[in-house]
Enzyme design. Structure first.
Site, PDB file in Angstrom:
ATOM      1  N   ASP A  30       1.804  -8.324  23.494  1.00 57.54           N
ATOM      2  CA  ASP A  30       1.075  -7.719  24.609  1.00 57.54           C
ATOM      3  C   ASP A  30       1.775  -8.101  25.910  1.00 57.54           C
ATOM      4  O   ASP A  30       2.151  -9.250  26.121  1.00 57.54           O
ATOM      5  CB  ASP A  30      -0.380  -8.200  24.608  1.00 57.54           C
ATOM      6  N   ASN A  86     -10.884  -2.851  20.087  1.00 54.60           N
ATOM      7  CA  ASN A  86     -11.797  -2.274  21.065  1.00 54.60           C
ATOM      8  C   ASN A  86     -11.877  -0.772  20.810  1.00 54.60           C
ATOM      9  O   ASN A  86     -10.865  -0.069  20.922  1.00 54.60           O
ATOM     10  CB  ASN A  86     -11.287  -2.531  22.488  1.00 54.60           C
ATOM     11  N   GLN A  93     -11.503  -0.447  25.687  1.00 54.52           N
ATOM     12  CA  GLN A  93     -10.259   0.191  25.232  1.00 54.52           C
ATOM     13  C   GLN A  93      -9.612   0.934  26.400  1.00 54.52           C
ATOM     14  O   GLN A  93     -10.212   1.843  26.984  1.00 54.52           O
ATOM     15  CB  GLN A  93     -10.520   1.171  24.074  1.00 54.52           C
ATOM     16  N   VAL A  95      -5.950   1.741  26.209  1.00 54.78           N
ATOM     17  CA  VAL A  95      -4.894   2.585  25.649  1.00 54.78           C
ATOM     18  C   VAL A  95      -5.475   3.353  24.459  1.00 54.78           C
ATOM     19  O   VAL A  95      -5.953   2.752  23.489  1.00 54.78           O
ATOM     20  CB  VAL A  95      -3.680   1.741  25.201  1.00 54.78           C
ATOM     21  N   HIS A  99      -5.432   0.174  18.063  1.00 54.61           N
ATOM     22  CA  HIS A  99      -4.636  -1.058  17.967  1.00 54.61           C
ATOM     23  C   HIS A  99      -5.538  -2.249  17.721  1.00 54.61           C
ATOM     24  O   HIS A  99      -6.661  -2.311  18.217  1.00 54.61           O
ATOM     25  CB  HIS A  99      -3.811  -1.290  19.244  1.00 54.61           C
ATOM     26  N   HIS A 101      -5.745  -6.319  18.394  1.00 55.66           N
ATOM     27  CA  HIS A 101      -5.200  -7.458  19.136  1.00 55.66           C
ATOM     28  C   HIS A 101      -5.226  -8.656  18.186  1.00 55.66           C
ATOM     29  O   HIS A 101      -6.287  -8.991  17.648  1.00 55.66           O
ATOM     30  CB  HIS A 101      -6.088  -7.813  20.335  1.00 55.66           C
TER      31      HIS A 101
HETATM   32  P1  AMP Z   1      -7.151  -2.291  25.062  1.00 56.09           P
HETATM   33  O1  AMP Z   1      -7.802  -2.719  26.330  1.00 56.09           O
HETATM   34  O2  AMP Z   1      -7.839  -2.769  23.822  1.00 56.09           O
HETATM   35  O3  AMP Z   1      -6.878  -0.797  25.040  1.00 56.09           O
HETATM   36  O4  AMP Z   1      -5.740  -3.010  25.042  1.00 56.09           O
HETATM   37  C1  AMP Z   1      -4.566  -2.440  25.533  1.00 56.09           C
HETATM   38  C2  AMP Z   1      -3.562  -3.544  25.636  1.00 56.09           C
HETATM   39  O5  AMP Z   1      -2.275  -2.974  25.770  1.00 56.09           O
HETATM   40  C3  AMP Z   1      -3.753  -4.477  26.840  1.00 56.09           C
HETATM   41  O6  AMP Z   1      -3.960  -5.808  26.369  1.00 56.09           O
HETATM   42  C4  AMP Z   1      -2.460  -4.331  27.626  1.00 56.09           C
HETATM   43  O7  AMP Z   1      -2.031  -5.537  28.199  1.00 56.09           O
HETATM   44  C5  AMP Z   1      -1.512  -3.844  26.549  1.00 56.09           C
HETATM   45  N1  AMP Z   1      -0.373  -3.083  27.030  1.00 56.09           N
HETATM   46  C6  AMP Z   1      -0.383  -2.043  27.880  1.00 56.09           C
HETATM   47  N2  AMP Z   1       0.867  -1.573  28.060  1.00 56.09           N
HETATM   48  C7  AMP Z   1       1.678  -2.331  27.291  1.00 56.09           C
HETATM   49  C8  AMP Z   1       3.091  -2.339  27.053  1.00 56.09           C
HETATM   50  N3  AMP Z   1       3.910  -1.456  27.643  1.00 56.09           N
HETATM   51  N4  AMP Z   1       3.599  -3.271  26.217  1.00 56.09           N
HETATM   52  C9  AMP Z   1       2.768  -4.165  25.613  1.00 56.09           C
HETATM   53  N5  AMP Z   1       1.431  -4.195  25.799  1.00 56.09           N
HETATM   54  C10 AMP Z   1       0.892  -3.291  26.636  1.00 56.09           C
END
Ligand code: AMP
Length: 113
Positions: A30, A86, A93, A95, A99, A101
């Site tokens: 991350d 999430n 969430q 992204v 996924h 974590h």
């Molecule tokens: P969520 O809030 O569950 O959607 O988690 C999305 C996660 O993606 C967050 O912890 C971000 O820090 C991570 N994230 C976003 N962009 C990137 C990236 N380019 N490389 C690695 N992690 C990322």
């Protein structure tokens, strides 16, 4: 579904610190870690959120959890780690590509906030 930042990572269009990859999954660190070990485990198949999973996705989703265990071993944290998914904006969430974590390396409180 529309492309996300994770699609670009899968397609190697932007860099990521990849710790595991196979035909159907990818694991990378991350970019904004919330624990000393914070790795995201994603399917290569586009799927916005867990709610979109179909019966035929069961093996893939199980595989992601198996990959998490393998990555935890590789990272030396198999004795204590947390897997979080999430689902939806209300759960945090950001992204819209499914996924997990994988977090470890510090004391993790329960329940999470
Ligand atoms: P969520 O809030 O569950 O959607 O988690 C999305 C996660 O993606 C967050 O912890 C971000 O820090 C991570 N994230 C976003 N962009 C990137 C990236 N380019 N490389 C690695 N992690 C990322």
């Amino acid at each position: 579904m529309s492309d996300t930042i994770f699609t670009k990572i899968i397609n190697k269009e932007i860099p990521a610190d990849i710790v595991y990859e196979d035909d159907s999954s990818l694991a990378f660190r991350d970019v904004n870690p919330q624990a000393p070990v914070h790795i995201l485990i994603i399917p290569k198949k586009p799927m916005e959120q867990l709610n979109d999973a179909e019966v035929s996705d069961q093996e893939l989703l199980g595989h992601l959890i198996f990959v998490a265990h393998k990555v935890a071993e590789k990272e030396g944290v198999a004795d204590g780690y947390r897997l979080v998914l999430n689902n939806g904006v209300g759960a945090g969430q950001l992204v819209m590509h499914v996924h997990f974590h994988l977090m470890a390396g510090r004391s993790l409180k329960w329940p999470p906030g």
